[in-house]
Design an enzyme around this catalytic site. Structure first.
Site, PDB file in Angstrom:
ATOM      1  N   GLY A   1      68.776  96.872   6.717  1.00  5.83           N
ATOM      2  CA  GLY A   1      67.412  97.335   6.407  1.00  5.83           C
ATOM      3  C   GLY A   1      66.399  96.230   6.167  1.00  5.83           C
ATOM      4  O   GLY A   1      65.329  96.213   6.762  1.00  5.83           O
TER       5      GLY A   1
ATOM      6  N   ALA B   1      69.060 104.240   3.024  1.00  4.26           N
ATOM      7  CA  ALA B   1      68.889 104.096   1.570  1.00  4.26           C
ATOM      8  C   ALA B   1      70.191 103.585   0.937  1.00  4.26           C
ATOM      9  O   ALA B   1      70.382 102.369   0.785  1.00  4.26           O
ATOM     10  CB  ALA B   1      68.438 105.411   0.973  1.00  4.26           C
ATOM     11  N   ARG B   2      71.064 104.513   0.581  1.00  2.00           N
ATOM     12  CA  ARG B   2      72.361 104.151   0.027  1.00  2.00           C
ATOM     13  C   ARG B   2      73.394 105.156   0.522  1.00  2.00           C
ATOM     14  O   ARG B   2      73.126 106.359   0.601  1.00  2.00           O
ATOM     15  CB  ARG B   2      72.328 104.174  -1.503  1.00  2.00           C
ATOM     16  CG  ARG B   2      71.661 102.962  -2.148  1.00  2.00           C
ATOM     17  CD  ARG B   2      72.484 101.682  -1.967  1.00  2.00           C
ATOM     18  NE  ARG B   2      71.924 100.545  -2.667  1.00  2.00           N
ATOM     19  CZ  ARG B   2      71.049  99.671  -2.155  1.00  2.00           C
ATOM     20  NH1 ARG B   2      70.635  99.806  -0.902  1.00  2.00           N
ATOM     21  NH2 ARG B   2      70.595  98.663  -2.876  1.00  2.00           N
TER      22      ARG B   2
ATOM     23  N   GLY C   1      59.123 107.312  -1.870  1.00  5.66           N
ATOM     24  CA  GLY C   1      58.697 106.082  -2.553  1.00  5.66           C
ATOM     25  C   GLY C   1      57.935 105.227  -1.562  1.00  5.66           C
ATOM     26  O   GLY C   1      57.417 105.723  -0.548  1.00  5.66           O
TER      27      GLY C   1
ATOM     28  N   HIS D   1      74.190  97.592   7.334  1.00 10.99           N
ATOM     29  CA  HIS D   1      73.255  97.393   6.209  1.00 10.99           C
ATOM     30  C   HIS D   1      72.237  96.279   6.523  1.00 10.99           C
ATOM     31  O   HIS D   1      72.225  95.228   5.857  1.00 10.99           O
ATOM     32  CB  HIS D   1      74.018  97.096   4.912  1.00 10.99           C
ATOM     33  CG  HIS D   1      73.231  97.477   3.677  1.00 10.99           C
ATOM     34  ND1 HIS D   1      73.806  97.959   2.536  1.00 10.99           N
ATOM     35  CD2 HIS D   1      71.892  97.420   3.414  1.00 10.99           C
ATOM     36  CE1 HIS D   1      72.865  98.180   1.613  1.00 10.99           C
ATOM     37  NE2 HIS D   1      71.699  97.866   2.128  1.00 10.99           N
TER      38      HIS D   1
ATOM     39  N   GLU E   1      80.978 100.658   1.294  1.00 13.11           N
ATOM     40  CA  GLU E   1      80.778  99.445   2.108  1.00 13.11           C
ATOM     41  C   GLU E   1      81.727  98.327   1.673  1.00 13.11           C
ATOM     42  O   GLU E   1      81.941  98.166   0.471  1.00 13.11           O
ATOM     43  CB  GLU E   1      79.326  98.976   1.964  1.00 13.11           C
ATOM     44  CG  GLU E   1      78.359  99.932   2.617  1.00 13.11           C
ATOM     45  CD  GLU E   1      76.894  99.539   2.419  1.00 13.11           C
ATOM     46  OE1 GLU E   1      76.614  98.384   2.070  1.00 13.11           O
ATOM     47  OE2 GLU E   1      76.039 100.415   2.625  1.00 13.11           O
TER      48      GLU E   1
ATOM     49  N   ILE F   1      59.045 102.947   0.538  1.00 13.22           N
ATOM     50  CA  ILE F   1      59.651 102.873   1.878  1.00 13.22           C
ATOM     51  C   ILE F   1      59.457 104.205   2.606  1.00 13.22           C
ATOM     52  O   ILE F   1      59.095 104.225   3.792  1.00 13.22           O
ATOM     53  CB  ILE F   1      61.142 102.483   1.777  1.00 13.22           C
ATOM     54  CG1 ILE F   1      61.275 101.073   1.182  1.00 13.22           C
ATOM     55  CG2 ILE F   1      61.803 102.535   3.160  1.00 13.22           C
ATOM     56  CD1 ILE F   1      62.696 100.638   0.856  1.00 13.22           C
TER      57      ILE F   1
ATOM     58  N   ARG G   1      61.175 114.032  -6.231  1.00 15.01           N
ATOM     59  CA  ARG G   1      61.295 114.652  -7.565  1.00 15.01           C
ATOM     60  C   ARG G   1      59.994 115.340  -7.954  1.00 15.01           C
ATOM     61  O   ARG G   1      59.966 116.405  -8.505  1.00 15.01           O
ATOM     62  CB  ARG G   1      61.642 113.590  -8.609  1.00 15.01           C
ATOM     63  CG  ARG G   1      63.141 113.380  -8.745  1.00 15.01           C
ATOM     64  CD  ARG G   1      63.429 112.284  -9.704  1.00 15.01           C
ATOM     65  NE  ARG G   1      62.696 111.072  -9.312  1.00 15.01           N
ATOM     66  CZ  ARG G   1      62.696 109.937  -9.995  1.00 15.01           C
ATOM     67  NH1 ARG G   1      63.352 109.847 -11.107  1.00 15.01           N
ATOM     68  NH2 ARG G   1      62.036 108.878  -9.564  1.00 15.01           N
TER      69      ARG G   1
END
Ligand code: DGY
Length: 319
Positions: free
Chosen positions: A284, A234-235, A157, A282, A264, A159, A179
């Protein structure tokens, strides 16, 4: 006519709620620097027309039922895995997020982690502070050079693309898996297995969805080079943290740099003990510039939607 009511779930940095008060809203600001407990959030939205929330708040059917007048949920984050978007759509509630304004900040932090893990900066800093450093040694804390190596990006994407652009300066070749291939990307599209096999540094930049959960599990880690580094800004749920701890302990991969975690603020205790893991809380998008722009964009979305205009950065089609 009374002013629209906007609830703000927790303390936000400058410009804070000023754009909302300037717009003439009746702002119900929970000016507290901690996640809003669900019960308190339900009370906060009881009369609200709009909600500005953060990733620390879960927005689900129960919350929407407690805020029957809500027309917009403005999430102050690019990720929106904390929001049940389908439940919002079903109730005609607009969801917005804050893309673009944090792209560079997050890409920069991704590179900070790449360099920190590759050059063992955490270990070096700890050594320098302990008083145990005995002076320059030719074999001390040798890391991995990046020039000529391959950067693998999972999730191309905005980022991911910004991370890829920065790789040119470090002389790295870039491959990616997404994807779908991204038109005009200068990086080479490869299948997921090839990405895992070839990357010297594997960066995760995909959203957290049921499909991406534990993308990096024991099997994926086993497919990576033993010299490879894993970076996640990311996550957390993209990585099976227990499997990562095992791989880092056993030398299955050489190192990891993490900014996000599965549960988290809890961090897997195994990670805390590992010298080859660099751990951040976290951060970012944590620049003053990015955070101010995120606040402003979330407020702009509220002003637009509650004023009857189209949202600037919609996540769903609400009506
Ligand atoms: C986001 O925006 O999704 C980040 O995780 C917080 O800035």
């Amino acid at each position: 006519m009374s002013s629209p009511i906007v609830a703000v779930s927790r303390q936000i940095p400058a410009p804070s709620v000023e754009p909302l008060t300037q717009a003439g809203f009746d702002v119900r600001y929970r000016d507290v620097d901690s996640p809003c407990p669900p019960e308190e959030l339900r009370a906060l939205v009881a009369e609200a027309d709009g909600l500005l929330c953060l990733l620390s708040e879960r927005i689900d059917g129960a919350l929407l039922a407690a805020g029957p007048r809500l027309r917009i949920v403005a999430n102050m984050a690019v990720g929106y895995d904390n929001v049940d978007v389908d439940a919002c759509t079903a109730r005609g509630v607009q969801v917005t997020n804050t893309p673009d304004v944090l792209t560079d900040a997050t890409a920069d932090l991704t590179w900070a982690l790449i360099l920190a893990v590759a050059r063992r900066i955490g270990e070096g800093e700890r050594l320098a502070r302990t008083g145990r450093w005995a002076g320059w040694r030719p074999g001390e804390l040798l890391g991995m050079g990046l020039d000529g190596k391959t950067l693998g990006i999972f999730g191309m994407g905005k980022i991911g693309a910004a991370v890829a652009r920065r790789a040119v300066g470090f002389g790295m070749a870039v491959i990616y898996h997404n994807r779908r291939p991204v038109p005009d990307s200068p990086a080479q599209y490869v299948g997921r297995d090839e990405l895992l096999r070839r990357a010297d540094v594997l960066v995760l930049n995909a959203p957290s969805t049921p499909e991406t959960r534990h993308t990096i599990d024991a099997a994926a880690l086993a497919a990576m080079k033993p010299t490879a580094l894993l970076i996640n800004t990311a996550r957390g749920p993209l990585v099976d943290e227990a499997a990562l701890v095992d791989a880092l302990r056993a030398g299955g991969i050489a190192g990891a740099g993490l900014d996000v975690y599965e549960a988290e603020p809890v961090i897997h205790p195994g990670l805390l003990e590992l010298d080859n893991a660099v751990l951040l809380p976290h951060l970012g998008s944590a620049t003053r510039e990015a955070r101010a722009a995120m606040v402003q964009l979330a407020c702009d979305n509220l002003v637009a939607v509650l004023g009857g205009a189209a949202p600037l950065t919609p996540v769903n089609r609400a009506g």
